[in-house]
Design an enzyme around this catalytic site. Structure first.
Site, PDB file in Angstrom:
ATOM      1  N   HIS A  16       5.118  11.132  -4.968  1.00  0.00           N
ATOM      2  CA  HIS A  16       3.902  11.053  -5.765  1.00  0.00           C
ATOM      3  C   HIS A  16       3.467  12.455  -6.182  1.00  0.00           C
ATOM      4  O   HIS A  16       3.960  13.462  -5.654  1.00  0.00           O
ATOM      5  CB  HIS A  16       2.778  10.349  -4.996  1.00  0.00           C
ATOM      6  CG  HIS A  16       2.462  10.938  -3.658  1.00  0.00           C
ATOM      7  ND1 HIS A  16       1.800  12.121  -3.505  1.00  0.00           N
ATOM      8  CD2 HIS A  16       2.732  10.505  -2.411  1.00  0.00           C
ATOM      9  CE1 HIS A  16       1.656  12.380  -2.227  1.00  0.00           C
ATOM     10  NE2 HIS A  16       2.229  11.421  -1.528  1.00  0.00           N
TER      11      HIS A  16
HETATM   12  P1  TYD Z   1       1.448   7.537   1.519  1.00  0.00           P
HETATM   13  O1  TYD Z   1       0.687   8.260   0.453  1.00  0.00           O
HETATM   14  O2  TYD Z   1       2.438   6.493   1.093  1.00  0.00           O
HETATM   15  O3  TYD Z   1       2.184   8.576   2.442  1.00  0.00           O
HETATM   16  P2  TYD Z   1       3.158   9.727   1.941  1.00  0.00           P
HETATM   17  O4  TYD Z   1       2.312  10.985   1.911  1.00  0.00           O
HETATM   18  O5  TYD Z   1       4.256   9.772   2.884  1.00  0.00           O
HETATM   19  O6  TYD Z   1       3.612   9.362   0.575  1.00  0.00           O
HETATM   20  O7  TYD Z   1       0.391   6.912   2.516  1.00  0.00           O
HETATM   21  C1  TYD Z   1       0.752   5.908   3.434  1.00  0.00           C
HETATM   22  C2  TYD Z   1      -0.434   4.991   3.626  1.00  0.00           C
HETATM   23  O8  TYD Z   1      -1.507   5.703   4.252  1.00  0.00           O
HETATM   24  C3  TYD Z   1      -0.969   4.457   2.317  1.00  0.00           C
HETATM   25  O9  TYD Z   1      -1.315   3.097   2.535  1.00  0.00           O
HETATM   26  C4  TYD Z   1      -2.221   5.243   2.069  1.00  0.00           C
HETATM   27  C5  TYD Z   1      -2.675   5.593   3.471  1.00  0.00           C
HETATM   28  N1  TYD Z   1      -3.416   6.860   3.567  1.00  0.00           N
HETATM   29  C6  TYD Z   1      -4.744   6.855   3.970  1.00  0.00           C
HETATM   30  O10 TYD Z   1      -5.337   5.798   4.238  1.00  0.00           O
HETATM   31  N2  TYD Z   1      -5.407   8.037   4.067  1.00  0.00           N
HETATM   32  C7  TYD Z   1      -4.802   9.226   3.808  1.00  0.00           C
HETATM   33  O11 TYD Z   1      -5.451  10.296   3.915  1.00  0.00           O
HETATM   34  C8  TYD Z   1      -3.437   9.229   3.391  1.00  0.00           C
HETATM   35  C9  TYD Z   1      -2.716  10.502   3.063  1.00  0.00           C
HETATM   36  C10 TYD Z   1      -2.774   8.014   3.285  1.00  0.00           C
END
Ligand code: TYD
Length: 136
Positions: free
Chosen positions: A53
């Site tokens: 992302h």
């Molecule tokens: P995601 O953005 O997919 O993780 P990565 O950084 O590995 O791409 O996040 C995983 C899950 O956690 C998603 O459902 C969103 C949630 N999340 C939160 O609730 N709070 C946060 O601060 C973050 C970073 C993610």
């Protein structure tokens, strides 16, 4: 306006080392933004792929607190792969940079210092949409 790989940099986090071990200190002067949130990835299977992302608003500093992993950063035209494996080295990523994190070692802990509170609306999770908005 697109992001630029030129703005990505490694930040050395000052440490105090003696025979008892090392102590690293993150003070506000070494981070190029005000920290609003800290989160970390752990228990990550080695074949896991994280990230995938870009952020419209969030700036981040990523630190391999334990173990190692690779961060692929992409400004829409150029990609760069950076291995993080030092607990006192932080990778600064500005806004509008696509990032992927992979090749986690066993026991790796990925700490993220973030400039914003969590807001799904400022994520771009579709690579084509990222390219359309921010490349060129
Ligand atoms: P995601 O953005 O997919 O993780 P990565 O950084 O590995 O791409 O996040 C995983 C899950 O956690 C998603 O459902 C969103 C949630 N999340 C939160 O609730 N709070 C946060 O601060 C973050 C970073 C993610």
């Amino acid at each position: 306006m697109r992001g630029s790989l030129n703005d990505i940099k490694l930040i050395e986090i000052p440490k105090v080392h003696d025979e008892r071990g090392s102590l690293a200190v993150i003070e506000k002067e070494v981070i190029p933004f005000e920290i609003k949130r800290v989160y970390y990835l752990y228990d990550v299977p080695s074949d896991s792929y994280r990230g995938g992302h870009a952020h419209k608003e969030q700036q981040s500093v990523i630190i391999a607190l334990s173990g190692s992993f690779e961060v692929v950063v992409d400004d829409g035209s150029t990609k760069k792969r950076i291995m993080l494996n030092k607990p006192n080295s932080g990778l600064y990523i500005p806004t509008k940079i696509w990032r992927e994190i992979e090749n986690f070692s066993s026991g790796a802990v990925c700490l993220v210092l973030a400039s914003t509170t969590y807001n799904e609306a400022e994520y771009i999770r579709d690579y084509q949409e990222f390219r359309n908005q921010f490349s060129g």
